[in-house]
Write a protein that holds these residues in place. Structure first.
Motif, mmCIF file in Angstrom:
data_model
loop_
_atom_site.group_PDB
_atom_site.id
_atom_site.type_symbol
_atom_site.label_atom_id
_atom_site.label_comp_id
_atom_site.label_asym_id
_atom_site.label_seq_id
_atom_site.Cartn_x
_atom_site.Cartn_y
_atom_site.Cartn_z
ATOM 1 N N ASP A 150 -32.648 -49.095 -52.686
ATOM 2 C CA ASP A 150 -31.966 -49.306 -51.831
ATOM 3 C C ASP A 150 -32.951 -48.446 -50.131
ATOM 4 O O ASP A 150 -32.010 -47.984 -50.149
ATOM 5 N N VAL A 151 -33.841 -48.296 -50.445
ATOM 6 C CA VAL A 151 -35.183 -47.348 -49.709
ATOM 7 C C VAL A 151 -36.023 -48.535 -49.064
ATOM 8 O O VAL A 151 -35.464 -49.868 -49.167
ATOM 9 N N ARG A 152 -35.457 -48.203 -47.701
ATOM 10 C CA ARG A 152 -35.678 -49.304 -46.945
ATOM 11 C C ARG A 152 -37.283 -49.664 -45.935
ATOM 12 O O ARG A 152 -37.278 -48.906 -44.787
ATOM 13 N N PRO A 153 -38.387 -50.113 -47.052
ATOM 14 C CA PRO A 153 -39.479 -49.318 -46.051
ATOM 15 C C PRO A 153 -39.890 -50.151 -44.989
ATOM 16 O O PRO A 153 -40.628 -48.958 -43.969
ATOM 17 N N ALA A 154 -39.654 -51.109 -45.463
ATOM 18 C CA ALA A 154 -39.856 -51.980 -43.177
ATOM 19 C C ALA A 154 -39.652 -51.436 -42.295
ATOM 20 O O ALA A 154 -40.446 -51.483 -41.272
ATOM 21 N N GLU A 155 -37.996 -50.286 -42.537
ATOM 22 C CA GLU A 155 -37.846 -49.343 -41.281
ATOM 23 C C GLU A 155 -38.575 -48.629 -41.107
ATOM 24 O O GLU A 155 -38.411 -48.194 -39.335
ATOM 25 N N LEU A 156 -39.753 -48.262 -41.779
ATOM 26 C CA LEU A 156 -40.503 -47.301 -41.804
ATOM 27 C C LEU A 156 -41.628 -47.716 -41.215
ATOM 28 O O LEU A 156 -42.174 -46.827 -39.702
ATOM 29 N N ILE A 157 -42.367 -49.000 -41.284
ATOM 30 C CA ILE A 157 -42.096 -49.542 -40.077
ATOM 31 C C ILE A 157 -42.111 -49.633 -38.821
ATOM 32 O O ILE A 157 -43.173 -49.870 -37.610
ATOM 33 N N ILE A 158 -41.425 -50.366 -38.842
ATOM 34 C CA ILE A 158 -40.584 -49.990 -37.164
ATOM 35 C C ILE A 158 -40.342 -49.353 -36.657
ATOM 36 O O ILE A 158 -40.719 -48.627 -35.532
ATOM 37 N N GLY A 159 -39.709 -48.062 -37.522
ATOM 38 C CA GLY A 159 -40.166 -46.422 -36.677
ATOM 39 C C GLY A 159 -41.980 -45.800 -36.282
ATOM 40 O O GLY A 159 -42.129 -45.291 -35.215
ATOM 41 N N LEU A 160 -42.895 -46.494 -37.141
ATOM 42 C CA LEU A 160 -44.300 -45.974 -36.144
ATOM 43 C C LEU A 160 -44.971 -46.840 -35.389
ATOM 44 O O LEU A 160 -45.091 -46.382 -34.837
ATOM 45 N N ARG A 161 -43.687 -48.064 -35.361
ATOM 46 C CA ARG A 161 -44.164 -48.816 -34.206
ATOM 47 C C ARG A 161 -43.766 -48.308 -33.461
ATOM 48 O O ARG A 161 -44.313 -48.630 -31.642
ATOM 49 N N SER A 162 -42.712 -48.084 -33.216
ATOM 50 C CA SER A 162 -41.545 -47.313 -32.027
ATOM 51 C C SER A 162 -42.659 -46.237 -31.278
ATOM 52 O O SER A 162 -42.090 -46.133 -30.437
ATOM 53 N N MET A 163 -43.778 -45.474 -32.081
ATOM 54 C CA MET A 163 -43.970 -43.535 -31.767
ATOM 55 C C MET A 163 -45.232 -44.774 -30.354
ATOM 56 O O MET A 163 -45.723 -44.130 -29.695
ATOM 57 N N LEU A 164 -46.148 -45.914 -31.663
ATOM 58 C CA LEU A 164 -46.833 -47.201 -30.314
ATOM 59 C C LEU A 164 -46.384 -47.011 -29.220
ATOM 60 O O LEU A 164 -47.428 -47.158 -27.978
ATOM 61 N N VAL A 165 -45.312 -48.116 -28.700
ATOM 62 C CA VAL A 165 -44.577 -47.929 -27.570
ATOM 63 C C VAL A 165 -44.064 -47.414 -26.772
ATOM 64 O O VAL A 165 -44.879 -47.318 -25.685
ATOM 65 N N GLU A 166 -44.117 -46.105 -27.466
ATOM 66 C CA GLU A 166 -43.565 -44.989 -26.541
ATOM 67 C C GLU A 166 -45.255 -44.804 -25.756
ATOM 68 O O GLU A 166 -44.029 -43.714 -25.430
ATOM 69 N N SER A 167 -46.074 -44.682 -26.891
ATOM 70 C CA SER A 167 -47.551 -43.992 -26.635
ATOM 71 C C SER A 167 -47.688 -45.526 -25.294
ATOM 72 O O SER A 167 -49.091 -45.512 -24.851
ATOM 73 N N GLY A 168 -47.830 -46.508 -25.234
ATOM 74 C CA GLY A 168 -48.001 -47.700 -24.883
ATOM 75 C C GLY A 168 -49.442 -48.028 -25.575
ATOM 76 O O GLY A 168 -50.073 -48.868 -24.808
ATOM 77 N N LYS A 169 -49.770 -47.588 -26.757
ATOM 78 C CA LYS A 169 -50.569 -48.179 -27.764
ATOM 79 C C LYS A 169 -50.360 -49.510 -28.440
ATOM 80 O O LYS A 169 -50.024 -49.325 -29.489
#
Length: 373
Positions: free
Chosen positions: A74-93
């Motif tokens: 019941d791990v949600r691996p895709a949420e990790l990708i979304i979290g990493l994308r959030s970092m890119l959004v925050e930095s504008g990259k």
């Protein structure tokens, strides 16, 4: 909303991962790109993730959630990708096309950047009432059916079917805005929260008993992420199946075609809606329904979700949509039926690129049903 990469394993319960590999083994894009979600989870567990800005493959993820469905812990691996994308959004990259789509939503309420005042132009002459005046069913049309020249015929067909069935429905017209499903999945959490904050009271204020969506993506986020009160959220295929079963919708025409059906990820894998679309197709007189080999939970993602409609992947020559239309053609079907605006766009384009345009027509279920009225 600031994302702390060091907190991701705990926040997303990634520590339960046993590295069995079922996530990557089921991922539709891992076989053709550098994306390896199992390895990403491992790196996160070890606090050894590289700089997300150097991971172009993060944008290959379609958020189909096959990895989530197949995880035995019941791990949600895709949420990790979304979290990493959030970092890119925050930095504008982020890719420029993603930025353009997000800006279009912020300014005009749609990722295409078209004027808000044109959102209801598709419905000209159809006499569709405003949901704000009161209705039993609130129809959330969605951005692509409202603005896209290929999506608009689907919206008009669905409106005709609703009207034929005597459904008491209305739309928000120009007040409707993007639901934000893809916004959240590309990691723009701040914009998504704004859309929910503005959209939730607007939807609830209509007093409707049920909310029906054209897109499975809208269905998914409105049902699970808006916290709507007093509204039953349904996909249009559920409503049509119910109308047919109750005898409220009768079909006098025939569609003499052999048809196969593609299960959209956000409708099937993520929400277990498999039977209703098939029930609608099988109710159409004259229609010969056949199945592809990969169906239901095993359906192959078209690659349109997770913001992929706004950004090209890292491997353009091996699109899963190309495989999917070939699988459809192998059944002998004349029509590949879909129930999602993204699937319609991706698979229709793939059929043309693969030279199947004359052999295999891609149509939405609503369009096929309207032909049988």
């Amino acid at each position: 909303m600031q994302v702390d990469v060091g907190q991701l394993p705990k926040e997303l319960d990634l520590l339960g991962c046993i590295q069995c590999g079922k996530c990557t083994g089921g991922c539709p894009v891992s076989i053709k790109t550098a994306l390896n979600v199992r390895f990403l989870v491992y790196e996160a567990q070890m606090d050894a993730l590289p700089d997300p800005a150097q991971m172009e493959e993060l944008w290959d993820c379609t958020c189909c959630f096959t990895c989530v469905e197949r995880c035995p812990k019941d791990v949600r691996p895709a949420e990790l990708i979304i979290g990493l994308r959030s970092m890119l959004v925050e930095s504008g990259k982020i890719p420029g096309t993603v930025g353009d789509a997000l800006m279009g939503i912020f300014r005009q309420g749609n990722p295409l950047g078209f004027a808000r005042e044109d959102r209801a132009a598709w419905a000209a002459g159809l006499d569709i009432k405003a949901a704000q005046e009161g209705c039993q069913t609130l129809w959330f049309v969605g951005c692509t059916p409202a603005y896209d020249v290929r999506g608009q015929p689907v919206a008009r067909a669905l409106a005709r079917v609703f009207q034929t069935a005597g459904l008491d429905f209305g739309t928000l017209g120009v007040e409707e805005s993007c639901c934000g499903n893809e916004v959240r999945r590309v990691g723009e959490m701040g914009l998504f929260e704004m859309l929910v904050e503005e959209g939730k009271p607007l939807l609830e204020a209509t007093g409707a008993e049920q909310l029906v969506t054209t897109s499975p993506h809208c269905f998914n986020t409105l049902k699970h992420e808006y916290g709507l009160e007093g509204l039953e959220v349904l996909h249009y295929t559920q409503v049509l199946a119910r109308l047919l079963e109750e005898g409220a919708l009768t079909l006098s025409g025939r569609v003499e075609k052999t048809v196969t059906y593609h299960d959209p990820c956000f409708l099937g894998k993520q929400n277990d809606i498999f039977d209703e679309p098939r029930a609608v197709l099988q109710a159409i007189p004259g229609l010969n329904f056949v199945e592809m080999d990969r169906t239901r939970e095993r359906s192959l993602c078209c690659e349109g979700g997770g913001g992929r409609m706004w950004v090209e992947g890292t491997n353009l020559e091996e699109r899963t949509a190309f495989q999917r239309v070939q699988e459809a053609a192998e059944t002998g079907a004349e029509v590949l039926a879909v129930a999602c605006p993204f699937c319609l766009a991706m698979l229709e384009d793939a059929a043309k690129v693969q030279g199947l345009g004359e052999q295999l027509q891609v149509l939405d279920i609503a369009e096929l049903l309207a032909q049988a009225l």
